[in-house]
Design an enzyme around this catalytic site. Structure first.
Site, PDB file in Angstrom:
ATOM      1  N   HIS A  38       7.837   3.680  -3.856  1.00 34.67           N
ATOM      2  CA  HIS A  38       8.409   4.508  -2.784  1.00 34.67           C
ATOM      3  C   HIS A  38       9.911   4.574  -2.951  1.00 34.67           C
ATOM      4  O   HIS A  38      10.550   3.651  -3.467  1.00 34.67           O
ATOM      5  CB  HIS A  38       8.037   3.955  -1.407  1.00 34.67           C
ATOM      6  CG  HIS A  38       8.358   2.498  -1.227  1.00 34.67           C
ATOM      7  ND1 HIS A  38       7.533   1.503  -1.700  1.00 34.67           N
ATOM      8  CD2 HIS A  38       9.412   1.875  -0.646  1.00 34.67           C
ATOM      9  CE1 HIS A  38       8.061   0.328  -1.415  1.00 34.67           C
ATOM     10  NE2 HIS A  38       9.210   0.516  -0.784  1.00 34.67           N
ATOM     11  N   HIS A  78      13.374   5.233  -0.831  1.00 31.88           N
ATOM     12  CA  HIS A  78      14.036   5.324   0.463  1.00 31.88           C
ATOM     13  C   HIS A  78      15.056   6.460   0.384  1.00 31.88           C
ATOM     14  O   HIS A  78      15.876   6.492  -0.536  1.00 31.88           O
ATOM     15  CB  HIS A  78      14.783   4.033   0.780  1.00 31.88           C
ATOM     16  CG  HIS A  78      13.918   2.806   0.872  1.00 31.88           C
ATOM     17  ND1 HIS A  78      13.514   2.278   2.076  1.00 31.88           N
ATOM     18  CD2 HIS A  78      13.380   2.018  -0.082  1.00 31.88           C
ATOM     19  CE1 HIS A  78      12.778   1.188   1.854  1.00 31.88           C
ATOM     20  NE2 HIS A  78      12.677   1.007   0.548  1.00 31.88           N
TER      21      HIS A  78
HETATM   22  P1  5GP Z   1      10.522  -1.955   0.475  1.00 33.85           P
HETATM   23  O1  5GP Z   1      11.076  -3.152   1.195  1.00 33.85           O
HETATM   24  O2  5GP Z   1       9.185  -2.285  -0.155  1.00 33.85           O
HETATM   25  O3  5GP Z   1      11.462  -1.305  -0.466  1.00 33.85           O
HETATM   26  O4  5GP Z   1      10.261  -0.870   1.583  1.00 33.85           O
HETATM   27  C1  5GP Z   1       9.154  -0.855   2.399  1.00 33.85           C
HETATM   28  C2  5GP Z   1       9.521  -0.068   3.627  1.00 33.85           C
HETATM   29  O5  5GP Z   1       8.313   0.285   4.299  1.00 33.85           O
HETATM   30  C3  5GP Z   1      10.371  -0.847   4.637  1.00 33.85           C
HETATM   31  O6  5GP Z   1      11.609  -0.161   4.817  1.00 33.85           O
HETATM   32  C4  5GP Z   1       9.513  -0.869   5.896  1.00 33.85           C
HETATM   33  O7  5GP Z   1      10.270  -0.716   7.082  1.00 33.85           O
HETATM   34  C5  5GP Z   1       8.554   0.271   5.676  1.00 33.85           C
HETATM   35  N1  5GP Z   1       7.251   0.089   6.308  1.00 33.85           N
HETATM   36  C6  5GP Z   1       6.474  -1.030   6.259  1.00 33.85           C
HETATM   37  N2  5GP Z   1       5.325  -0.827   6.930  1.00 33.85           N
HETATM   38  C7  5GP Z   1       5.376   0.445   7.419  1.00 33.85           C
HETATM   39  C8  5GP Z   1       4.475   1.227   8.202  1.00 33.85           C
HETATM   40  O8  5GP Z   1       3.388   0.813   8.590  1.00 33.85           O
HETATM   41  N3  5GP Z   1       4.879   2.496   8.507  1.00 33.85           N
HETATM   42  C9  5GP Z   1       6.073   3.003   8.084  1.00 33.85           C
HETATM   43  N4  5GP Z   1       6.369   4.244   8.456  1.00 33.85           N
HETATM   44  N5  5GP Z   1       6.943   2.289   7.350  1.00 33.85           N
HETATM   45  C10 5GP Z   1       6.601   1.032   7.019  1.00 33.85           C
END
Ligand code: 5GP
Ligand code: ZN
Length: 117
Positions: free
Chosen positions: A97, A99
């Protein structure tokens, strides 16, 4: 496969969608760190940026096409795209993903890595 973002794409877990096409899905991050904080993902499950290959890299190009479209649609002139790959980089969801952050003047430097010296 037990993947949170695959479930979001399938609609099994609700999200606030901001963009969708055949290849890409984008939705609002549940815990935004900027006024605009979207997650842009390929619908196909790729676990992380370390799994991008010659075969699937076209999907990543589509993610960036989507980012440009979203920015245009919403009048966003300046944005930052971040990908975290692996635990030390802060990847918590193992479906690649990107951001998309906007709406605030962003800093850059060692502080952004959590370094204090
Ligand atoms: P990472 O830390 O893996 O780069 O980003 C994961 C992102 O997913 C985090 O910013 C977190 O807030 C978001 N996230 C986690 N669970 C959910 C969810 O159930 N729904 C949404 N919309 N975002 C989520
Ligand atoms: Zn997935």
């Amino acid at each position: 496969m037990d993947c949170l973002f695959c479930k979001i794409i399938d609609g099994d877990i609700p999200s606030t969608k901001v963009y969708e096409d055949e290849i890409v899905f984008a939705f609002k991050d549940i815990a935004p760190i900027a006024p605009v904080h979207y997650l842009i993902i390929p619908k196909a499950h790729i676990s992380g940026a370390d799994q991008v290959t010659e075969e699937n890299s076209g999907l990543i190009a589509k993610v960036f096409e989507a980012a440009a479209k979203i920015a245009k649609n919403e009048g966003i002139e300046s944005f930052r795209i971040i990908n975290n790959c692996g635990d030390d980089a802060g990847q918590t969801v193992k479906h690649i993903h990107f951001h998309m952050l906007a709406g605030v003047k962003m800093g850059w430097g060692p502080e952004s890595l959590g370094k204090t010296e």
